[in-house]
Design a protein around this motif. Structure first.
Motif, PDB file in Angstrom:
ATOM      1  N   ALA A   1     103.389  42.322  49.519  1.00  9.98           N
ATOM      2  CA  ALA A   1     102.066  42.579  48.948  1.00  9.98           C
ATOM      3  C   ALA A   1     101.328  43.645  49.739  1.00  9.98           C
ATOM      4  CB  ALA A   1     101.232  41.297  48.921  1.00  9.98           C
ATOM      5  N   ALA A   2     100.469  44.370  49.053  1.00  8.81           N
ATOM      6  CA  ALA A   2      99.580  45.347  49.676  1.00  8.81           C
ATOM      7  C   ALA A   2      98.278  45.327  48.901  1.00  8.81           C
ATOM      8  CB  ALA A   2     100.193  46.750  49.641  1.00  8.81           C
ATOM      9  N   ALA A   3      97.216  45.791  49.530  1.00  8.37           N
ATOM     10  CA  ALA A   3      95.930  45.793  48.830  1.00  8.37           C
ATOM     11  C   ALA A   3      94.997  46.830  49.427  1.00  8.37           C
ATOM     12  CB  ALA A   3      95.268  44.417  48.888  1.00  8.37           C
ATOM     13  N   VAL A   4      94.082  47.303  48.614  1.00  7.15           N
ATOM     14  CA  VAL A   4      92.975  48.129  49.097  1.00  7.15           C
ATOM     15  C   VAL A   4      91.690  47.484  48.587  1.00  7.15           C
ATOM     16  CG1 VAL A   4      94.078  50.353  49.475  1.00  7.15           C
ATOM     17  CG2 VAL A   4      93.464  49.690  47.167  1.00  7.15           C
ATOM     18  N   PHE A   5      90.635  47.639  49.390  1.00  7.52           N
ATOM     19  CA  PHE A   5      89.390  46.917  49.114  1.00  7.52           C
ATOM     20  C   PHE A   5      88.203  47.872  49.108  1.00  7.52           C
ATOM     21  CE2 PHE A   5      92.292  43.978  51.204  1.00  7.52           C
ATOM     22  CZ  PHE A   5      92.274  42.900  50.341  1.00  7.52           C
ATOM     23  N   THR A   6      87.090  47.381  48.597  1.00 13.36           N
ATOM     24  CA  THR A   6      85.834  48.142  48.634  1.00 13.36           C
ATOM     25  C   THR A   6      85.543  48.605  50.058  1.00 13.36           C
ATOM     26  OG1 THR A   6      83.472  48.072  48.158  1.00 13.36           O
ATOM     27  CG2 THR A   6      84.448  46.036  48.975  1.00 13.36           C
ATOM     28  N   SER A   7      84.923  49.778  50.150  1.00 13.32           N
ATOM     29  CA  SER A   7      84.464  50.230  51.461  1.00 13.32           C
ATOM     30  C   SER A   7      83.009  49.829  51.689  1.00 13.32           C
ATOM     31  CB  SER A   7      84.642  51.741  51.590  1.00 13.32           C
ATOM     32  OG  SER A   7      84.025  52.418  50.524  1.00 13.32           O
ATOM     33  N   ASN A   8      82.453  49.041  50.770  1.00 15.48           N
ATOM     34  CA  ASN A   8      81.081  48.567  50.943  1.00 15.48           C
ATOM     35  C   ASN A   8      80.999  47.655  52.162  1.00 15.48           C
ATOM     36  OD1 ASN A   8      78.419  47.407  50.496  1.00 15.48           O
ATOM     37  ND2 ASN A   8      78.619  48.107  48.387  1.00 15.48           N
ATOM     38  N   ARG A   9      79.984  47.901  53.023  1.00 18.33           N
ATOM     39  CA  ARG A   9      79.818  47.062  54.214  1.00 18.33           C
ATOM     40  C   ARG A   9      79.293  45.683  53.854  1.00 18.33           C
ATOM     41  NH1 ARG A   9      76.041  50.709  57.703  1.00 18.33           N
ATOM     42  NH2 ARG A   9      76.248  49.076  59.290  1.00 18.33           N
ATOM     43  N   VAL A  10      78.695  45.583  52.705  1.00 18.15           N
ATOM     44  CA  VAL A  10      78.324  44.263  52.195  1.00 18.15           C
ATOM     45  C   VAL A  10      79.441  43.851  51.237  1.00 18.15           C
ATOM     46  CG1 VAL A  10      76.633  42.943  50.879  1.00 18.15           C
ATOM     47  CG2 VAL A  10      75.868  44.759  52.417  1.00 18.15           C
TER      48      VAL A  10
ATOM     49  N   VAL B   1      69.064  54.400  54.327  1.00 19.17           N
ATOM     50  CA  VAL B   1      69.209  53.123  53.611  1.00 19.17           C
ATOM     51  C   VAL B   1      68.260  53.091  52.408  1.00 19.17           C
ATOM     52  CG1 VAL B   1      68.836  50.637  53.781  1.00 19.17           C
ATOM     53  CG2 VAL B   1      70.048  51.846  55.613  1.00 19.17           C
ATOM     54  N   ALA B   2      67.030  53.527  52.615  1.00 22.74           N
ATOM     55  CA  ALA B   2      66.068  53.522  51.516  1.00 22.74           C
ATOM     56  C   ALA B   2      66.551  54.424  50.379  1.00 22.74           C
ATOM     57  CB  ALA B   2      64.692  53.964  52.007  1.00 22.74           C
ATOM     58  N   ARG B   3      67.090  55.600  50.724  1.00 24.93           N
ATOM     59  CA  ARG B   3      67.569  56.528  49.700  1.00 24.93           C
ATOM     60  C   ARG B   3      68.729  55.935  48.913  1.00 24.93           C
ATOM     61  NH1 ARG B   3      64.808  60.817  49.863  1.00 24.93           N
ATOM     62  NH2 ARG B   3      64.531  62.124  51.692  1.00 24.93           N
TER      63      ARG B   3
ATOM     64  N   VAL C   1      75.908  52.661  52.866  1.00 25.95           N
ATOM     65  CA  VAL C   1      75.527  53.597  53.931  1.00 25.95           C
ATOM     66  C   VAL C   1      76.485  53.429  55.106  1.00 25.95           C
ATOM     67  CG1 VAL C   1      73.687  54.279  55.506  1.00 25.95           C
ATOM     68  CG2 VAL C   1      73.123  53.491  53.197  1.00 25.95           C
ATOM     69  N   PRO C   2      77.118  54.510  55.541  1.00 26.33           N
ATOM     70  CA  PRO C   2      78.091  54.395  56.639  1.00 26.33           C
ATOM     71  C   PRO C   2      77.464  53.864  57.926  1.00 26.33           C
ATOM     72  CG  PRO C   2      78.273  56.526  55.545  1.00 26.33           C
ATOM     73  CD  PRO C   2      77.021  55.872  55.010  1.00 26.33           C
ATOM     74  N   GLU C   3      78.274  53.160  58.700  1.00 26.00           N
ATOM     75  CA  GLU C   3      77.774  52.524  59.917  1.00 26.00           C
ATOM     76  C   GLU C   3      77.270  53.540  60.930  1.00 26.00           C
ATOM     77  OE1 GLU C   3      80.200  49.442  61.428  1.00 26.00           O
ATOM     78  OE2 GLU C   3      78.590  48.792  62.771  1.00 26.00           O
ATOM     79  N   ASP C   4      77.893  54.711  60.985  1.00 26.59           N
ATOM     80  CA  ASP C   4      77.427  55.693  61.969  1.00 26.59           C
ATOM     81  C   ASP C   4      76.078  56.277  61.569  1.00 26.59           C
ATOM     82  OD1 ASP C   4      78.486  57.008  59.819  1.00 26.59           O
ATOM     83  OD2 ASP C   4      79.383  58.622  60.983  1.00 26.59           O
ATOM     84  N   VAL C   5      75.715  56.156  60.306  1.00 31.54           N
ATOM     85  CA  VAL C   5      74.403  56.628  59.851  1.00 31.54           C
ATOM     86  C   VAL C   5      73.335  55.560  60.099  1.00 31.54           C
ATOM     87  CG1 VAL C   5      73.074  57.334  57.819  1.00 31.54           C
ATOM     88  CG2 VAL C   5      75.427  58.155  58.123  1.00 31.54           C
TER      89      VAL C   5
END
Lengths: 403, 403
Positions: A38-47, B297-299, B328-332
């Motif tokens: 198996a392999a997977a890719v996921f959202t890059s959203n930090r939330v 973040v607001a934008r 929003v990227p963590e470095d930002v």
């Protein structure tokens, strides 16, 4: 034409009561082997949702034997309780299928910020597991699973791509191998994987390293270039399961090619069913200094509400295209603004940064598909990003209902 | 309450036939001195209009004696002919006012990609110049100018902020100084200056260095933080003219304060009149590691179509807020996703990244203004970006008409 088209897979989809409509909402996809790659890719959203946190960890060993998916709730922003719900779901699937929870991947989709109704969900898992072995669902299981993951989708999205074995001397005599797939996603479509759930299956013999590399390469130029509304989801997941049941060994490059074809088909189906859309718009950038530059320029255009509203109005308003191109920083995409050409449905409405052919020559009303080509005259790289127009129906769907 | 409220300025606005409606479309603002100090900030769009190219060069010496503005055409993407048209307009104004073309700034707004009708425009300049000295226009000139720069605006935006002189011993005995202003802009509102035209006037005694520094500081936290629809214009221009006619010398910090108040008022007026909007939305980020992080973040939230459509539906859909924050990227903007709090109109609907108070407690229907506060718990910096909801009327205005 579904995830069960390749050899070695069963699937099912049932109605467990998570959706208020009574439609199917719990799906299972099971890999019967002999391999459990198996392999997977996921959202890059930090939330990211609890099932993303779970599946990212569970797939890290390159193995999985089943995927359980639900619509009717994203299980995102639900805290430690939400993660416990995902864990419990995986345990329940594992018990039912006599595997370990660490080999069960979980996907959820629906409203953010609500706990899943676990009684209904676990009963749904039982029903879905029973349906796996129902003879009448042998052919329909893949279709049912594709239906069960739909949210605001109006049609199920499935694909099947078959290839002749390049090595005819495969041990069990099979002369073909294939990739099957299903996907859902109609809103919140943007990179970080076009905001959807997607399960791909293959009966090719591959190892986890090749599967991972091929999956990342295939999604990068397909699902990751669908940008329907610029909004990135918390739940995006694309999973590839390989059963090896064809006995046909396939190299990474060959697998990448077929996965790209399958993901490309699913991506195009997602765009065609995007919430409220009346046009599918391909924004192709040519003459770029790099592929990244081409993608950045194309994305800037696909995210312009003014451009997207103009397309809804069948107005080839190229000023809104070049003004979006102009927002990309020079270090990201070098070009000379006085060299830009823009062609809409074959008519070069902007030439060398200025007025080209009369915009009246462009016919946007004739077809759902719109082709925009932007020539940066700054190199030879190219990329296409797909989007949709901004319509009254999009606003209606996303203001009248929580989703 | 207009650009003519400070001492030392005249203005006018006339109908020259550039707008098909017959409404006013050419404006003049003249600085009668004794000083002719000027500063300006322009769109950061790499595709910029001919008047932006002209004015950027003309103001580079810190001096200008007049601004000519037209609606009914942006003169963007019009090539060398378009630049010649701007040059010719500046020359014509200079001849009429007995100044030099290099001291005349030019602003245009309207559809991109069309040449201006020069015969009508130059006749309009003559009419506007005559109107400057019409006694009946002495009080109305500033109002007429504000009307003449409107495009899809439904109301004119003007401002006047007055201050006591901190140094009462000014040579001519004036005890006050002030800033007046006008602005237009209803769509294509985004940074790179909130996509509008704005002329500010002051009778304070300042030099060009102080004027430039104060103008940049004031716009950075006001006009540059209006993000109605995420689309950046090719024509954004904010001009400050200083006549020195009050005789009151003002320091950079004091000038910055008053300009910030004036620009803040104009920015708020722009949001209140944004195309098709039914809500004005303030997205305030607190607890950020830096002001840049808070703005980023607001934008991200103000650019989420899903969030904006939910607000139109009076739905406090905080999942769409946190999913936008997560892009929003963590470095930002460093933060812990499991620490995020979100408050909508005073109700903390998301607490520690999970479910907070019931969303039903939020009342969005009661008022046009919506207040969203996001606490990153990552520092002490804060910033507010204003946007609008995404409505049927926005789609209608931007699909049914070219603009």
């Amino acid at each position: 034409m579904t995830v069960t088209s390749p050899r070695g897979f069963r699937a099912s989809g049932v109605a467990a009561g998570l959706k208020s409509t009574g439609a199917k909402d719990v799906a299972l996809v099971v890999n019967d082997g002999p391999l459990d790659v198996a392999a997977a890719v996921f959202t890059s959203n930090r939330v990211f949702a609890a099932p993303v946190a779970w599946s990212r960890q569970a797939v890290s060993d390159g193995r999985a034997s089943a995927v359980v998916l639900n619509s009717g709730g994203a299980n995102a922003c639900t805290g430690t309780e939400g993660f416990a719900d995902t864990h419990r779901t995986a345990e329940h699937v594992a018990d039912t299928l006599s595997t370990s929870a660490g080999d069960v991947l979980v996907c959820s989709t629906g409203l953010i910020g609500l706990r899943l109704p676990m009684t209904e969900l676990l009963a749904g898992v039982d029903a879905a597991a029973s349906a796996l072995d129902d003879p009448s669902s042998a052919t329909r299981g893949g279709e049912d699973a594709a239906l069960a993951i739909m949210t605001t989708d109006t049609v199920a999205k499935t694909v099947h791509v078959e290839r002749e074995a390049s090595d005819p001397a495969s041990p069990d005599g099979a002369t073909t191998w294939s990739v099957g797939g299903m996907a859902k996603g109609a809103g919140m479509l943007a990179p970080g994987l076009a905001t959807m759930l997607c399960v791909l299956t293959t009966d090719a013999v591959v190892d986890a390293t090749a599967a991972g590399a091929a999956l990342r390469a295939a999604t990068r130029t397909t699902l990751d270039r669908v940008d329907s509304d610029g909004c990135m989801s918390t739940n995006d997941t694309v999973i590839l399961l390989a059963s090896g049941a064809s006995g046909v060994a396939v190299g990474t490059e060959e697998l990448t090619g077929v996965l790209t074809e399958a993901c490309g088909s699913l991506a195009r189906q997602l765009v065609a069913d995007a919430e409220g859309a009346s046009h599918d718009v391909a924004v192709t950038v040519v003459g770029a200094s790099s592929e990244d530059a081409a993608v950045a320029v194309a994305r800037a255009v696909t995210r312009s509400n003014l451009f997207k509203a103009a397309i809804f109005g069948n107005d080839p308003n190229w000023g809104r295209i070049v003004s979006a191109v102009g927002t990309v920083p020079e270090d990201v995409a070098p070009y000379d603004a006085l060299a830009l050409d823009v062609t809409v449905n074959g008519v070069q409405v902007c030439r060398a940064g200025g007025v080209g052919e009369p915009r009246e020559l462009v016919d946007l009303a004739a077809a759902r598909e719109v082709l925009v080509e932007i020539d940066l005259h700054a190199g030879s790289a190219t990329a296409t990003v797909w989007t949709n127009d901004l319509t009254h129906d999009y606003v209606h769907e996303n203001s009248a209902y929580s989703s």
